[in-house]
Design an enzyme around this catalytic site. Structure first.
Site, PDB file in Angstrom:
ATOM      1  N   LEU A  94      10.732 -20.472  -4.473  1.00  8.24           N
ATOM      2  CA  LEU A  94       9.839 -19.679  -3.913  1.00  8.24           C
ATOM      3  C   LEU A  94       8.639 -19.725  -4.377  1.00  8.24           C
ATOM      4  O   LEU A  94       8.369 -19.838  -5.821  1.00  8.24           O
ATOM      5  CB  LEU A  94      10.444 -18.118  -3.810  1.00  8.24           C
TER       6      LEU A  94
ATOM      7  N   ASP B 158       0.789  -1.228  -0.079  1.00 10.84           N
ATOM      8  CA  ASP B 158       0.059   0.001  -0.050  1.00 10.84           C
ATOM      9  C   ASP B 158       0.824   1.122  -0.089  1.00 10.84           C
ATOM     10  O   ASP B 158       2.003   1.305   0.576  1.00 10.84           O
ATOM     11  CB  ASP B 158      -1.103  -0.112   1.294  1.00 10.84           C
ATOM     12  N   GLY B 159       0.238   2.324  -0.676  1.00 20.45           N
ATOM     13  CA  GLY B 159       0.895   3.634  -0.526  1.00 20.45           C
ATOM     14  C   GLY B 159       1.658   4.218  -1.797  1.00 20.45           C
ATOM     15  O   GLY B 159       2.412   5.020  -1.875  1.00 20.45           O
TER      16      GLY B 159
ATOM     17  N   HIS C 286       2.435   3.445  -9.032  1.00 22.94           N
ATOM     18  CA  HIS C 286       2.379   1.954  -9.470  1.00 22.94           C
ATOM     19  C   HIS C 286       3.406   1.402  -9.956  1.00 22.94           C
ATOM     20  O   HIS C 286       3.797   0.329  -9.740  1.00 22.94           O
ATOM     21  CB  HIS C 286       0.675   2.032 -10.083  1.00 22.94           C
TER      22      HIS C 286
ATOM     23  N   GLU D 296       0.689 -13.057  12.527  1.00 23.51           N
ATOM     24  CA  GLU D 296       1.361 -11.873  13.132  1.00 23.51           C
ATOM     25  C   GLU D 296       1.216 -10.753  11.997  1.00 23.51           C
ATOM     26  O   GLU D 296       1.374 -11.065  11.080  1.00 23.51           O
ATOM     27  CB  GLU D 296       2.862 -12.045  13.510  1.00 23.51           C
TER      28      GLU D 296
HETATM   29  C1  IPE Z   1      -5.596  -2.626  -0.163  1.00 28.38           C
HETATM   30  O1  IPE Z   1      -5.272  -1.360  -0.380  1.00 28.38           O
HETATM   31  C2  IPE Z   1      -5.500  -3.345  -1.546  1.00 28.38           C
HETATM   32  C3  IPE Z   1      -4.367  -3.332  -2.163  1.00 28.38           C
HETATM   33  C4  IPE Z   1      -2.889  -3.106  -1.635  1.00 28.38           C
HETATM   34  C5  IPE Z   1      -4.122  -4.151  -3.500  1.00 28.38           C
HETATM   35  P1  IPE Z   1      -6.336  -0.253  -0.624  1.00 28.38           P
HETATM   36  O2  IPE Z   1      -5.594   0.966  -0.801  1.00 28.38           O
HETATM   37  O3  IPE Z   1      -7.348  -0.455  -1.752  1.00 28.38           O
HETATM   38  O4  IPE Z   1      -7.123  -0.449   0.758  1.00 28.38           O
HETATM   39  P2  IPE Z   1      -7.797   0.852   1.633  1.00 28.38           P
HETATM   40  O5  IPE Z   1      -8.916   1.475   0.515  1.00 28.38           O
HETATM   41  O6  IPE Z   1      -6.986   2.088   2.018  1.00 28.38           O
HETATM   42  O7  IPE Z   1      -8.643   0.408   2.715  1.00 28.38           O
HETATM   43  C1  IPE Z   2      -1.572   0.285  -3.315  1.00 27.21           C
HETATM   44  O1  IPE Z   2      -1.368   1.699  -3.457  1.00 27.21           O
HETATM   45  C2  IPE Z   2      -1.867  -0.373  -4.820  1.00 27.21           C
HETATM   46  C3  IPE Z   2      -3.258  -0.756  -4.997  1.00 27.21           C
HETATM   47  C4  IPE Z   2      -4.286  -0.711  -4.210  1.00 27.21           C
HETATM   48  C5  IPE Z   2      -3.555  -1.331  -6.181  1.00 27.21           C
HETATM   49  P1  IPE Z   2      -2.488   2.735  -3.503  1.00 27.21           P
HETATM   50  O2  IPE Z   2      -2.876   3.023  -4.946  1.00 27.21           O
HETATM   51  O3  IPE Z   2      -3.730   2.205  -2.599  1.00 27.21           O
HETATM   52  O4  IPE Z   2      -1.946   4.017  -2.766  1.00 27.21           O
HETATM   53  P2  IPE Z   2      -2.338   4.986  -1.755  1.00 27.21           P
HETATM   54  O5  IPE Z   2      -3.179   4.174  -0.634  1.00 27.21           O
HETATM   55  O6  IPE Z   2      -3.451   5.679  -2.498  1.00 27.21           O
HETATM   56  O7  IPE Z   2      -1.161   5.970  -1.308  1.00 27.21           O
HETATM   57 MG    MG Z   3      -4.155   2.531  -0.548  1.00 27.29          MG
END
Ligand code: IPE
Ligand code: IPE
Ligand code: MG
Length: 240
Positions: free
Chosen positions: A123, A12-13, A29, A199
């Site tokens: 893996l 995420d992020g 991405h 965990e």
């Molecule tokens: C979870 O992240 C899905 C993936 C990392 C693929 P999101 O960014 O979609 O989750 P929320 O919306 O912050 O809960």
């Molecule tokens: C995770 O990053 C990737 C996917 C959910 C596909 P995000 O796109 O959710 O990035 P943020 O959370 O908006 O920073």
């Molecule tokens: Mg996200």
């Protein structure tokens, strides 16, 4: 120190990483795919047996169309560009999530990746794509109901183990450690059933910045945890 044999990551992020640099979300991405490449290598080097990555959730379809198609394009590119290399590294690919809802060209690529790497042993990389924990449970319940209607099983013979065999993750051990980057502390519908006794390590870094060092740190955090599974650790059980 015990090492996790199955590590699952909520990557995420990406969007915030891009925003912080004044870049479009898709650039985040793209950088996220680089981080995935590095992480697969690092996991192999660290002797991790199973690595599950949350790539696209069943709820991510609700994002703006250009972002969704950008993500689809990146997945295609990742498989096309990296499949031969992953195969050479000895990585076995498996995909979880609802395949019916995946565009057919992507579905074929995912199936090709699974077929080509089916005998690899280094893996096991599990890609959660169009995946949602609730969706997976509902699909499993439907399969149980069908098996029951066909007289193949009855309600009283259903056990945790038999139910798990109907899930996308059949034959995959539960994750020992779930890592989420970007500082969010939630599951977002990831492995709801399987993470019952996992965990968790929530790391502040955005996914594109995730490095082998972060992976090692999460593994160290895991090593300091005491897993009880509802029971007592041996020492306490002996003293009671
Ligand atoms: C979870 O992240 C899905 C993936 C990392 C693929 P999101 O960014 O979609 O989750 P929320 O919306 O912050 O809960
Ligand atoms: C995770 O990053 C990737 C996917 C959910 C596909 P995000 O796109 O959710 O990035 P943020 O959370 O908006 O920073
Ligand atoms: Mg996200």
């Amino acid at each position: 120190m015990t090492s996790p044999s199955h590590v699952a990551i909520i990557m995420d992020g990406n969007g915030r990483w891009a925003k912080a640099r004044g870049l479009p979300r898709l650039a985040g991405h793209r950088a996220g795919v680089e981080a995935l490449r590095r992480t697969v290598r690092a996991a192999g080097d660290l002797g991790i047996e199973w690595l599950t990555v949350y790539a696209f959730s069943s709820e991510n379809w609700s994002r703006p169309e250009p972002e969704v198609s950008g993500l689809m394009g990146l997945l295609k590119l990742f498989i096309r560009r990296d499949l031969a290399d992953l195969h050479a590294q000895g990585v076995r690919i498996r995909v979880i999530g609802d395949r019916e809802g995946v565009p057919s060209d992507i579905r074929h690529l995912l199936e090709e990746a699974e077929a080509l790497t089916a005998n690899n042993r280094l893996l096991k990389l599990v890609i959660a794509f169009n995946y949602g924990g609730r969706d997976e449970i509902i699909r499993a319940v439907k399969k149980v109901a069908q098996a029951s209607a066909q007289g193949l099983m009855t309600a009283d013979t259903l056990t945790h183990e038999r139910f798990a065999a109907f899930m996308d993750t059949a034959e995959i051990p539960d994750p020992d450690l779930v890592i989420r980057t970007s500082g969010e502390m939630r599951l977002s519908n990831f492995l709801l059933w399987q993470a019952a006794y996992s965990e968790f390590a929530f790391l502040p870094c955005y996914w594109p910045d995730f490095s082998e060092r972060d992976l090692r740190e999460a593994i160290e955090i895991y090593g300091r945890r005491e897993r009880r599974f509802g029971g007592l650790v041996a020492q306490d059980a002996a003293a009671s």
